[in-house]
Design a protein around this motif. Sequence first.
Motif: not given
Lengths: 333, 333, 333, 333
Positions: A274, A276-277, A280, B96, B121, B134-138, B141
């Motif tokens: 995906y 993804l980092h 994440d 985290h 998040y 879910f919303a990616a921070r990096h 997505l």
Amino acid sequence: MDVVEFQPAFEEYAFTFGGVAPVRRVAPGSALRLWSDDAFCGALRAVTDLSSEKVDLRYVNPQTGPFYVEGAEPGDTLALHLVSLEPARDWGASAHIPFFGGMTSTDRVVTLQDPLPDTTYIYELNRARGTVTFAARHGDLRIDLPVEPMLGTVGVAPAGGEVRSSLVPDRFGGNMDTPQMRAGATCYLGVNVDGALFSVGDGHYRQGEGEACGTAVEGAMTTTVLVELVKGGAPPWPRIEDDTHWMTVGSSRPLEDAWRIGQSELVHWFGELYGLHAMDAYQLLSQITEAPIANVVDANYSAVVKARKALLPTAAAYGGLHEELRRRAASLF
Amino acid sequence: MDVVEFQPAFEEYAFTFGGVAPVRRVAPGSALRLWSDDAFCGALRAVTDLSSEKVDLRYVNPQTGPFYVEGAEPGDTLALHLVSLEPARDWGASAHIPFFGGMTSTDRVVTLQDPLPDTTYIYELNRARGTVTFAARHGDLRIDLPVEPMLGTVGVAPAGGEVRSSLVPDRFGGNMDTPQMRAGATCYLGVNVDGALFSVGDGHYRQGEGEACGTAVEGAMTTTVLVELVKGGAPPWPRIEDDTHWMTVGSSRPLEDAWRIGQSELVHWFGELYGLHAMDAYQLLSQITEAPIANVVDANYSAVVKARKALLPTAAAYGGLHEELRRRAASLF
Amino acid sequence: MDVVEFQPAFEEYAFTFGGVAPVRRVAPGSALRLWSDDAFCGALRAVTDLSSEKVDLRYVNPQTGPFYVEGAEPGDTLALHLVSLEPARDWGASAHIPFFGGMTSTDRVVTLQDPLPDTTYIYELNRARGTVTFAARHGDLRIDLPVEPMLGTVGVAPAGGEVRSSLVPDRFGGNMDTPQMRAGATCYLGVNVDGALFSVGDGHYRQGEGEACGTAVEGAMTTTVLVELVKGGAPPWPRIEDDTHWMTVGSSRPLEDAWRIGQSELVHWFGELYGLHAMDAYQLLSQITEAPIANVVDANYSAVVKARKALLPTAAAYGGLHEELRRRAASLF
Amino acid sequence: MDVVEFQPAFEEYAFTFGGVAPVRRVAPGSALRLWSDDAFCGALRAVTDLSSEKVDLRYVNPQTGPFYVEGAEPGDTLALHLVSLEPARDWGASAHIPFFGGMTSTDRVVTLQDPLPDTTYIYELNRARGTVTFAARHGDLRIDLPVEPMLGTVGVAPAGGEVRSSLVPDRFGGNMDTPQMRAGATCYLGVNVDGALFSVGDGHYRQGEGEACGTAVEGAMTTTVLVELVKGGAPPWPRIEDDTHWMTVGSSRPLEDAWRIGQSELVHWFGELYGLHAMDAYQLLSQITEAPIANVVDANYSAVVKARKALLPTAAAYGGLHEELRRRAASLF
């Protein structure tokens, strides 16, 4: 597609991953139909057959293989798609082997206590109903349980010139003992030596997660498997894909380290799938993974970490190989 | 049936099991509708709210309670039936937290490495669709995930005069962090002190098994719970029953010991339920248990061991209390 | 210097760290002469006294204390210097308590095996020769062993409002069960609550490292201890200093995590003592530490990590407090 | 007595136990004088040589051997008496290898954190004073430390046809990394294959218990060893005897299991040495054993359990072989 059939004679079994000459060479794309004996080499056939008397511990968990996959080189990815697993006998056996299992002290978790009583259970298979029957040894209870065939052991030759007992799960796969290794699953393994040298064995007619007593409903199995090779991309630890889940398998001790390996491998795989980092992927997986314990009884414990595809955007691993293998499998019959 | 409602003021929260005076007395048979704050005491409301800055670690995982159950004495069994869990805010938070979680060194699994970056998040809740996002921070997505509310923490006062942080799961229940603790489940806990002194908290809008990063989609929750008391029969460790499964929860370190506890407790419970000899229960459960990891991040790790009722003969625990509570729950609405 | 004497009546014993009112208030600089009963509360006096019959498990490991140290506040460092440990009875007792110990399954390392036979050993003390005598129960062997008195338990009230059983070692000290806790040692503990509320107990006339069977040569003890207070500087985990070594004690499960804590704490202490960068301290300590296991039987396992002063440049901890306490101790007699 | 000298060329090194043809055949009673390279194959010679750049991880921990011992058969006991260990270079090297060591996450204790900085330390040897010098890399501190040479690795070919990396300690010995493996010690190993196929390597000029950072003061070593064979009596795990102690070494994960193995093996050995019932040996050893951790960094962790002979009646193992080997060793010079 031709299907290569192979039923080993006893002296053809392998009891290690690595250190054994291949029994056959196969080309990527091959379909194999393999007979494997049960983990006791068929020695337990009645409840009066005790593991301490009938099982030669030098010859347990016989592997059918290894197979040399043409073109496979270190760093490549071997894909083994399990098309079908068919019980090859009319009964399975399970045993409380002295000092082996999860609810007893063992040669690794040592105490000075006496062992649990060596006890054998025979599960009659009813093919029509698709059941095996649990029969209590200290009472009358009998319970028909669905047959859910799986392979305890799928693996390749280890790296670094090591040779490992077929009882051990590790990076090379091996004795992971997870019910996820069933028909419809594709297992991806990193290739460590030329030809990969994979083998399979340890059929279970069914097994609970954890394999608490150390033995499942152990049974001879006929496994149909499709073999494919992806150049490069060797995963550090085994991956499994089926129609519903992305899965990784970690094996180590203590059990949390097996889980850590699985969780981390899935984080990294999600990076590939995906984009993804890692932070994440770590976050997302924290909210969606399922984490069924595989075994807490082998030389390394194994944990599966899996993510449901239906929760996620569409993605393809290894160029959509699993879907392709599903198609080919369907065409086999 | 009357439903007792309780929403604590901040100074009414408990941060331990034991050592706190009850907020209410309730009679067995009561229904309670309880508001609980999230594990961060609501301190994380935007991705710019960092746990290292906003969360006072002396005040985390606030518990709603404890409740004094009339007539409960040491050796009794407290039954808590979760009727419904309703998200009480429109967003959940996950973080985290430095040196907390399963993929980082911690204050117990110590290394000299730097922590992972403190990251927050926020999951927006869509009540209509029943999703959190879910919303990616990096990256970009975004993934809508089903809301699957659960309680991280359900417990009673410990034995032996101990007082334990609400972050700890152990024999008394506590911070087990298993997705099995959801609406429709009945949790059985052994009573250690007069009144049992149970509390609940740590609502999760959803959580993966293992709770890998140490925090779920943490959210304020409105929990409706039915309280019952069984005289005697205190289980040594928490049990959970729902419509489909018998479950036990073990909590310890390393993780295999949490599993061992759960597996052993289910063996003993099966002795009660089915009259099975321990060796027979050990064997049967080896072939049928599911073993989802609950958490690998708390002061003790937790593992659930569960058996599917549909595989088994009919049996009733505690006189069929779960079915009775299901009936009463249905009548609440 | 005056010496405060204290011999508790049975009802004055503490069985927890925290949760108990102080028995005395003492000023920093005080000398105390304390009588402590053995871990069995004196219940095992002959080999026919079985722990399963004579020991009430709610009342084990009685602590003498707690003592309120005037001026002690959270974040301070309590220093307890053990001046002398004198056996207070003419015999010690040890027992193989069912399901307790390192070579048996336990309530945490659960198996389905039977317990080891409950067996009691009485060690006669010969004060003139300074020996206790091991007498085999299944043979005639008798061996005189040197008396090497130590305290299994030294601790303060825990942080976070917790109350812990006196059987538990953790950050607050407690049941560390290390032979290093002997006359001539100074133990540094972080203060968590006003007054520190320290207590001592669990005298051992001698103990092997690991305390394999779970009980040492348990004996009533008269302990002379000097109490000092350092404002600030609370160590996260217990430290011990004697004339020859710098020591830290970690307590957790699995045992490697206890060791990790101890090793890491010594790295950080070496930063204070020698101004060493963490990487340099890590390297240096890798080549010089001794790492004797303390216990593998308690609720947490404990490991000691120690560095020999003779290998190192001169350094002083807490302003040379240990040397000062040694001087004061010498003047007591 | 003749002394067989052997200095391998690089291509003669073994990197596994098992799976390698012997370099020499030796008769029981032989004395060997063996040169072994350091664990880095000599690749780290200055602090600017980084392990991540200079060390080929396929070629680490080179073993000198294996040697085929004439007449050795499975079930026999190989005795290796270390006569002397002499540093073979004027410096030793240590390194903080990324993701290797006890205070970092590793490939088995996986986290998502960054590695510690790869750092190399060179220890100059002063033969006259018998010291190696620690030199801080982030400051000016230099400390002369006594040379205390030991072998990290002594082992035989494993059982069951396995081949194991030279980085692994297990039943066959291997990379136990205990400072007890020094001049004057006799190591007893069970023979698994014809000829035993033992090898030695991994010289350390000194090492702390635990080998915290994963590498000791690694140095090329000249080892003089006497080889003897006892027919039968194969110990399940390595034993070490020196003039002062009886010792056993357990290797597994988690660390408590390594200790359990060692403790249990010593219980059983005491049965042989003193005719003690297992419960009596368990009790006695609980009061007298020393339990220094060996390593917490290798594929298995190792713990030594040892008992001081001076505390015990006179006893002889293997017919007094250790004393006999001491006499022969004295006559060598």
